[in-house]
Design an enzyme around this catalytic site. Structure first.
Site, PDB file in Angstrom:
ATOM      1  N   ASP A 154       4.064   0.831  12.027  1.00  5.91           N
ATOM      2  CA  ASP A 154       2.840   0.237  11.482  1.00  5.91           C
ATOM      3  C   ASP A 154       2.587  -1.180  12.004  1.00  5.91           C
ATOM      4  OD1 ASP A 154       2.274   2.499  10.103  1.00  5.91           O
ATOM      5  OD2 ASP A 154       2.871   1.763   8.141  1.00  5.91           O
ATOM      6  N   LYS A 210       0.847  -1.197   0.000  1.00 11.36           N
ATOM      7  CA  LYS A 210       0.000   0.000   0.000  1.00 11.36           C
ATOM      8  C   LYS A 210       0.885   1.252   0.000  1.00 11.36           C
ATOM      9  CE  LYS A 210      -1.865   1.898   4.030  1.00 11.36           C
ATOM     10  NZ  LYS A 210      -1.605   3.328   4.046  1.00 11.36           N
ATOM     11  N   ASN A 211       1.832   1.294   0.925  1.00 13.98           N
ATOM     12  CA  ASN A 211       2.610   2.525   1.096  1.00 13.98           C
ATOM     13  C   ASN A 211       3.564   2.816  -0.062  1.00 13.98           C
ATOM     14  OD1 ASN A 211       1.256   2.947   3.428  1.00 13.98           O
ATOM     15  ND2 ASN A 211       2.971   2.544   4.811  1.00 13.98           N
ATOM     16  N   ARG A 250      -0.131  14.651  13.017  1.00 18.39           N
ATOM     17  CA  ARG A 250       0.318  14.435  11.648  1.00 18.39           C
ATOM     18  C   ARG A 250       0.328  15.706  10.785  1.00 18.39           C
ATOM     19  NH1 ARG A 250      -1.848   8.736   9.423  1.00 18.39           N
ATOM     20  NH2 ARG A 250       0.230   8.639   8.574  1.00 18.39           N
ATOM     21  N   ARG A 303      -8.937  -0.169   4.218  1.00 22.46           N
ATOM     22  CA  ARG A 303      -8.044   0.849   3.647  1.00 22.46           C
ATOM     23  C   ARG A 303      -6.696   0.260   3.261  1.00 22.46           C
ATOM     24  NH1 ARG A 303      -6.897   5.816   6.944  1.00 22.46           N
ATOM     25  NH2 ARG A 303      -5.530   5.817   5.179  1.00 22.46           N
ATOM     26  N   CYS A 320      -5.977   8.317   9.240  1.00 22.87           N
ATOM     27  CA  CYS A 320      -6.240   7.691  10.541  1.00 22.87           C
ATOM     28  C   CYS A 320      -5.908   8.667  11.669  1.00 22.87           C
ATOM     29  CB  CYS A 320      -5.378   6.444  10.697  1.00 22.87           C
ATOM     30  SG  CYS A 320      -5.900   5.084   9.655  1.00 22.87           S
TER      31      CYS A 320
HETATM   32  C1  UD1 Z   1       4.174   6.916   6.295  1.00 20.28           C
HETATM   33  C2  UD1 Z   1       3.321   5.688   6.126  1.00 20.28           C
HETATM   34  C3  UD1 Z   1       2.744   5.246   7.460  1.00 20.28           C
HETATM   35  C4  UD1 Z   1       3.863   5.053   8.464  1.00 20.28           C
HETATM   36  C5  UD1 Z   1       4.752   6.289   8.542  1.00 20.28           C
HETATM   37  C6  UD1 Z   1       5.973   6.103   9.419  1.00 20.28           C
HETATM   38  C7  UD1 Z   1       2.432   5.941   3.888  1.00 20.28           C
HETATM   39  C8  UD1 Z   1       1.251   6.161   3.039  1.00 20.28           C
HETATM   40  N1  UD1 Z   1       2.233   5.993   5.205  1.00 20.28           N
HETATM   41  O1  UD1 Z   1       3.316   7.935   6.790  1.00 20.28           O
HETATM   42  O2  UD1 Z   1       2.043   4.027   7.264  1.00 20.28           O
HETATM   43  O3  UD1 Z   1       3.317   4.801   9.730  1.00 20.28           O
HETATM   44  O4  UD1 Z   1       5.227   6.643   7.221  1.00 20.28           O
HETATM   45  O5  UD1 Z   1       6.705   5.026   8.988  1.00 20.28           O
HETATM   46  O6  UD1 Z   1       3.524   5.687   3.407  1.00 20.28           O
HETATM   47  N2  UD1 Z   1       5.662  14.695  10.743  1.00 20.28           N
HETATM   48  C9  UD1 Z   1       5.659  16.032  11.057  1.00 20.28           C
HETATM   49  N3  UD1 Z   1       5.607  16.933  10.029  1.00 20.28           N
HETATM   50  C10 UD1 Z   1       5.583  16.548   8.721  1.00 20.28           C
HETATM   51  C11 UD1 Z   1       5.607  15.177   8.407  1.00 20.28           C
HETATM   52  C12 UD1 Z   1       5.640  14.272   9.442  1.00 20.28           C
HETATM   53  O7  UD1 Z   1       5.667  16.414  12.218  1.00 20.28           O
HETATM   54  O8  UD1 Z   1       5.547  17.422   7.843  1.00 20.28           O
HETATM   55  C13 UD1 Z   1       5.669  13.707  11.834  1.00 20.28           C
HETATM   56  C14 UD1 Z   1       4.366  12.883  11.852  1.00 20.28           C
HETATM   57  O9  UD1 Z   1       3.344  13.550  12.551  1.00 20.28           O
HETATM   58  C15 UD1 Z   1       4.822  11.632  12.530  1.00 20.28           C
HETATM   59  C16 UD1 Z   1       6.265  11.466  12.037  1.00 20.28           C
HETATM   60  O10 UD1 Z   1       6.675  12.748  11.594  1.00 20.28           O
HETATM   61  O11 UD1 Z   1       4.829  11.802  13.922  1.00 20.28           O
HETATM   62  C17 UD1 Z   1       6.408  10.456  10.921  1.00 20.28           C
HETATM   63  O12 UD1 Z   1       5.621  10.836   9.833  1.00 20.28           O
HETATM   64  P1  UD1 Z   1       5.962  10.422   8.340  1.00 20.28           P
HETATM   65  O13 UD1 Z   1       7.230   9.646   8.284  1.00 20.28           O
HETATM   66  O14 UD1 Z   1       5.844  11.637   7.495  1.00 20.28           O
HETATM   67  O15 UD1 Z   1       4.778   9.434   8.024  1.00 20.28           O
HETATM   68  P2  UD1 Z   1       3.799   9.456   6.802  1.00 20.28           P
HETATM   69  O16 UD1 Z   1       4.549   9.726   5.547  1.00 20.28           O
HETATM   70  O17 UD1 Z   1       2.602  10.258   7.124  1.00 20.28           O
END
Ligand code: UD1
Length: 417
Positions: free
Chosen positions: A304, A22-23, A121, A396, A116
């Site tokens: 995850d 998915k990711n 986030r 999802r 979710c």
């Molecule tokens: C992706 C994955 C998700 C996984 C996560 C961490 C997809 C579609 N989803 O989510 O399944 O759990 O990586 O491995 O690939 N953060 C900030 N500011 C930002 C971006 C992130 O503060 O601009 C924080 C987030 O709130 C979170 C952490 O950084 O606490 C990790 O987020 P991130 O690595 O960006 O995860 P996703 O890309 O949303």
């Protein structure tokens, strides 16, 4: 609302084939926007999140044909640069569409993404990176407008190795002028998959899978065919399903190296693991042992699978400790596990699970994708009936979840409208 009814207690046995990731699929589908040509994708799982992403591409003007496991996306005639708000809010990963649209059209309009409820986030890292690339970013009442004449490569240092921000920067800069370097980049295998797909389209990306990624902008990308990597989180989920039921399961179509931290923890918990070329055979012990888990960016233990392991450990012998370092609100599922009789206390980042010999059936509710799957894992171990409501969350991210579990001998039924 749909629910699962699970009569637990059966040891899972047999083989299961893991679907595409998915990711990895979501940013790879987004990458098809960039070439203005035909992209043929294989192994994309048929799940809610990929369907929504394809729906958005159609609205933007892409022609999409799906037949026997292949998705063909023709992005030549995209005529919109605005992502519809209702679809944007359905999941967080829609945010990577912004990088792809910007990369090709130098302008995008979108709203804050949904997804979710596992923490705040924010997308501040994404927007800061866009600004660093010379893109004007205007935020107004939840709506974001990004625009520039051209994107010029530069050095970007991420405060945190965000997966989505790393993907967004890659998508926004493969067609940029000059060279972009992402320092403290995310190193997840899904980033490597995205880079491999873009490279097939003609992009120049070096260092994906390390913490420093270099993108040398090219003028144009071409059409390509690409097979998406296997879903390591789905694989981990089935490994835990086998472990918690003292089962014996062969998990097929996986990349072993992507699962190393997961395999180590399962072995520590007492599982016997045999590694084949692209499969793992797992045998769960009569009684799992308590373990400690700390979630970390890759190559650490994946957040995850934190909830899935948490559910599995409710029946382990001894006291397990989990530290969740990535998301601040990823323990909602524990209160549902407590309804099943689990003994769990949560304080800040830490959950302490006192393994109980027996958990019992009850009606529980999913609050997010992996939390929902975690409840299924726990229900498989219950010698009795569990009803899990709100399983739309599970759809999802898991393709044919109940059918795959049934194929391994689980007694699981989907009910509801
Ligand atoms: C992706 C994955 C998700 C996984 C996560 C961490 C997809 C579609 N989803 O989510 O399944 O759990 O990586 O491995 O690939 N953060 C900030 N500011 C930002 C971006 C992130 O503060 O601009 C924080 C987030 O709130 C979170 C952490 O950084 O606490 C990790 O987020 P991130 O690595 O960006 O995860 P996703 O890309 O949303």
């Amino acid at each position: 609302m749909k629910s699962y009814i699970i009569q637990g207690g059966n040891a899972l046995n047999g083989e299961v084939n893991i679907s595409g990731s998915k990711n990895a699929s979501l940013p790879i589908i987004a990458s098809s926007i960039l070439n203005g040509d035909i992209t043929r994708l294989y192994n994309v799982p048929k799940i809610h999140d990929t369907q929504i992403t394809l729906e958005i591409l159609k609205i933007l003007g892409c022609k999409i044909r799906v037949n026997s496991g292949k998705i063909e996306i023709n992005s030549k005639n995209i005529n919109k640069i605005e992502i519809p708000e209702d679809l944007m809010r359905q999941m967080r990963s829609t945010v990577v569409l912004a990088g792809a649209i910007l990369g090709r059209f130098k302008e995008v309009k979108f709203s804050y993404p949904g997804g979710c409820e596992i923490g705040a986030r924010p997308i501040d890292l994404h927007l800061a990176a866009f600004r660093k690339l010379g893109i004007e970013v205007e935020e107004n009442c939840g709506f974001i407008h990004c625009k520039c004449d051209k994107i010029v490569g530069t050095n970007i240092n991420l405060d945190f190795p965000s997966v989505g921000a790393t993907e967004n920067i890659i998508l926004a800069t493969v067609l940029a002028e000059g060279t972009t370097v992402i320092n403290n980049a995310a190193m997840e295998p899904e980033i490597v998959d995205l880079a491999n797909c873009l490279t097939k389209m003609g992009a120049k990306i070096y260092g994906a899978g390390t913490n420093s990624i270099k993108i040398i902008g090219v003028e144009k990308l071409k059409g390509a065919g690409y097979k998406v990597m296997p879903d390591r989180i789905e694989a981990g989920t089935f490994l835990c399903a086998a472990a918690v039921t003292s089962g014996n399961v062969k998990v097929n179509n996986i990349v072993i190296s992507d699962l190393i931290p997961v395999i180590h923890k399962l072995e520590e918990a007492g599982c016997k693991i045999y590694e084949g070329k692209n499969y793992i055979q797992i045998r769960g012990p009569k009684k799992l042992k308590a373990i400690e888990i700390k979630t970390m960016p890759y190559p650490g233990f994946p957040t995850d699978l934190q909830q899935i392991f948490g559910a599995m450990l409710t029946t382990a012998k001894g006291t397990s400790v989990i530290i969740e370092n990535i998301f601040e609100n990823r323990y909602k599922y524990t209160s549902e596990l407590v309804r099943l009789g689990a003994k769990i206390t949560v304080e800040g980042k830490m959950a302490v699970i006192e393994g109980k010999r027996k958990i019992t059936g009850a009606t529980v509710k999913s609050y997010d994708l992996r939390g929902g799957a975690a409840l299924v894992i726990a229900a498989l171990a219950v010698k009795g009936k569990t009803k899990i409501d709100n399983i739309e969350y599970i759809f999802r991210g898991y393709e044919n979840f109940d059918q795959k579990l049934k194929g391994l001998g689980a007694n699981i039924k989907k009910v509801g409208d």
